[in-house]
Scaffold this active site. Sequence first.
Site, PDB file in Angstrom:
ATOM      1  N   ASN A 177      32.687  42.695  32.460  1.00  0.00           N
ATOM      2  CA  ASN A 177      32.881  43.499  33.668  1.00  0.00           C
ATOM      3  C   ASN A 177      31.526  43.782  34.338  1.00  0.00           C
ATOM      4  OD1 ASN A 177      33.092  45.757  35.385  1.00  0.00           O
ATOM      5  ND2 ASN A 177      34.885  46.528  34.293  1.00  0.00           N
TER       6      ASN A 177
ATOM      7  N   LYS B 236      30.509  47.478  34.852  1.00  0.00           N
ATOM      8  CA  LYS B 236      29.994  48.154  33.653  1.00  0.00           C
ATOM      9  C   LYS B 236      28.564  47.721  33.363  1.00  0.00           C
ATOM     10  CE  LYS B 236      34.134  48.754  30.842  1.00  0.00           C
ATOM     11  NZ  LYS B 236      34.749  48.361  29.573  1.00  0.00           N
TER      12      LYS B 236
ATOM     13  N   ASP C  38      34.691  50.695  24.859  1.00  0.00           N
ATOM     14  CA  ASP C  38      36.090  50.638  25.235  1.00  0.00           C
ATOM     15  C   ASP C  38      36.375  51.937  25.951  1.00  0.00           C
ATOM     16  OD1 ASP C  38      38.530  49.022  25.152  1.00  0.00           O
ATOM     17  OD2 ASP C  38      39.374  50.801  24.230  1.00  0.00           O
TER      18      ASP C  38
ATOM     19  N   GLY D  98      38.029  50.022  39.329  1.00  0.00           N
ATOM     20  CA  GLY D  98      39.222  50.469  38.606  1.00  0.00           C
ATOM     21  C   GLY D  98      39.880  51.717  39.202  1.00  0.00           C
ATOM     22  N   TYR D  99      40.028  52.731  38.359  1.00  0.00           N
ATOM     23  CA  TYR D  99      40.748  53.941  38.765  1.00  0.00           C
ATOM     24  C   TYR D  99      39.863  54.952  39.500  1.00  0.00           C
ATOM     25  CZ  TYR D  99      44.194  52.079  35.486  1.00  0.00           C
ATOM     26  OH  TYR D  99      45.098  51.273  34.841  1.00  0.00           O
TER      27      TYR D  99
ATOM     28  N   HIS E  34      31.810  59.399  31.736  1.00  0.00           N
ATOM     29  CA  HIS E  34      32.122  59.172  30.330  1.00  0.00           C
ATOM     30  C   HIS E  34      31.172  58.142  29.715  1.00  0.00           C
ATOM     31  CE1 HIS E  34      34.002  56.439  33.028  1.00  0.00           C
ATOM     32  NE2 HIS E  34      34.671  55.752  32.131  1.00  0.00           N
ATOM     33  N   ARG E  35      30.994  56.987  30.428  1.00  0.00           N
ATOM     34  CA  ARG E  35      30.155  55.926  29.867  1.00  0.00           C
ATOM     35  C   ARG E  35      28.686  56.348  29.860  1.00  0.00           C
ATOM     36  NH1 ARG E  35      33.143  52.379  31.206  1.00  0.00           N
ATOM     37  NH2 ARG E  35      32.640  52.608  33.387  1.00  0.00           N
TER      38      ARG E  35
HETATM   39  P1  IMP Z   1      37.978  48.033  28.829  1.00  0.00           P
HETATM   40  O1  IMP Z   1      37.133  47.092  29.630  1.00  0.00           O
HETATM   41  O2  IMP Z   1      38.862  47.393  27.852  1.00  0.00           O
HETATM   42  O3  IMP Z   1      37.138  49.132  28.250  1.00  0.00           O
HETATM   43  O4  IMP Z   1      38.988  48.697  29.864  1.00  0.00           O
HETATM   44  C1  IMP Z   1      38.559  49.737  30.619  1.00  0.00           C
HETATM   45  C2  IMP Z   1      39.517  49.950  31.754  1.00  0.00           C
HETATM   46  O5  IMP Z   1      39.612  51.376  31.934  1.00  0.00           O
HETATM   47  C3  IMP Z   1      38.976  49.402  33.062  1.00  0.00           C
HETATM   48  O6  IMP Z   1      39.430  48.109  33.299  1.00  0.00           O
HETATM   49  C4  IMP Z   1      39.498  50.415  34.053  1.00  0.00           C
HETATM   50  O7  IMP Z   1      40.844  50.149  34.312  1.00  0.00           O
HETATM   51  C5  IMP Z   1      39.442  51.716  33.286  1.00  0.00           C
HETATM   52  N1  IMP Z   1      38.114  52.369  33.441  1.00  0.00           N
HETATM   53  C6  IMP Z   1      37.182  52.553  32.462  1.00  0.00           C
HETATM   54  N2  IMP Z   1      36.083  53.157  32.956  1.00  0.00           N
HETATM   55  C7  IMP Z   1      36.321  53.339  34.254  1.00  0.00           C
HETATM   56  C8  IMP Z   1      35.516  53.891  35.301  1.00  0.00           C
HETATM   57  O8  IMP Z   1      34.378  54.319  35.141  1.00  0.00           O
HETATM   58  N3  IMP Z   1      36.106  53.909  36.514  1.00  0.00           N
HETATM   59  C9  IMP Z   1      37.353  53.442  36.745  1.00  0.00           C
HETATM   60  N4  IMP Z   1      38.120  52.892  35.824  1.00  0.00           N
HETATM   61  C10 IMP Z   1      37.606  52.846  34.564  1.00  0.00           C
END
Ligand code: IMP
Length: 209
Positions: free
Chosen positions: A9, A12, A70, A154-155, A181-182
């Site tokens: 991503n 990220k 995650d 994302g959200y 959070h991150r």
């Molecule tokens: P991961 O890549 O498996 O950790 O999935 C994380 C998912 O959570 C992302 O694809 C988004 O849908 C959501 N998400 C996680 N962090 C964020 C953020 O900072 N902003 C918006 N959506 C987030």
Amino acid sequence: MRIIFATGNPGKMKEVRMILADLNAEILSMKEAGIDIPIEEDGLTFEENAVIKARAVHSCVPDAIVLADDSGLEVDYLDRQPGVYSARYMGEDTPYEVKNAAIIRKLAGAAERERTARFVSAIAAALPDGSILTTEGVIEGVIAHEPAGDGGFGYDPIFYVPEFHATTAELTPEQKNAVSHRGKALRAMKNKLIRYFEVYDRDENTDRQ
Ligand code: IMP
């Protein structure tokens, strides 16, 4: 020091590079490190999934530090869904405009105080000596009545943070990193890594005396 962050991503990766900039390490994405392996994220918690990802990538590059995160959105009114299924919610390829509109619709009957939600991030580090470190960060907010902002990913457009009077998509990257959070989980991990390698260096030096 070479750090590989186990994500595909780009949103990220940008956040991670900013936060870890002062570590003086070479920070690579999986793609930049030439790693392309399927990883089944079948854990039941954010932490379990972060550890699964970190271990899987670390098996390809045992000499590096591998970080994995995650993360996801927990909406209280939806029994903390989408949670660990945040990326897969309504299908991985469904555009976020559609996912975000669906969540807003599902909260149509919710009272204001029932719109609480949070982003959670768990970070795992797999180290060259085989040990695993983990941290977690959370940001609390509420689900907005309509999407706003075009930053983040994302959200973000529906995650409203009352103290900023804005969604996380309306914050600058610096503002978001400072409270997200991150950001929190990564700064905690940065401190753990610094402490870990300080102790490691001290032990190494002690052995030499
Ligand atoms: P991961 O890549 O498996 O950790 O999935 C994380 C998912 O959570 C992302 O694809 C988004 O849908 C959501 N998400 C996680 N962090 C964020 C953020 O900072 N902003 C918006 N959506 C987030």
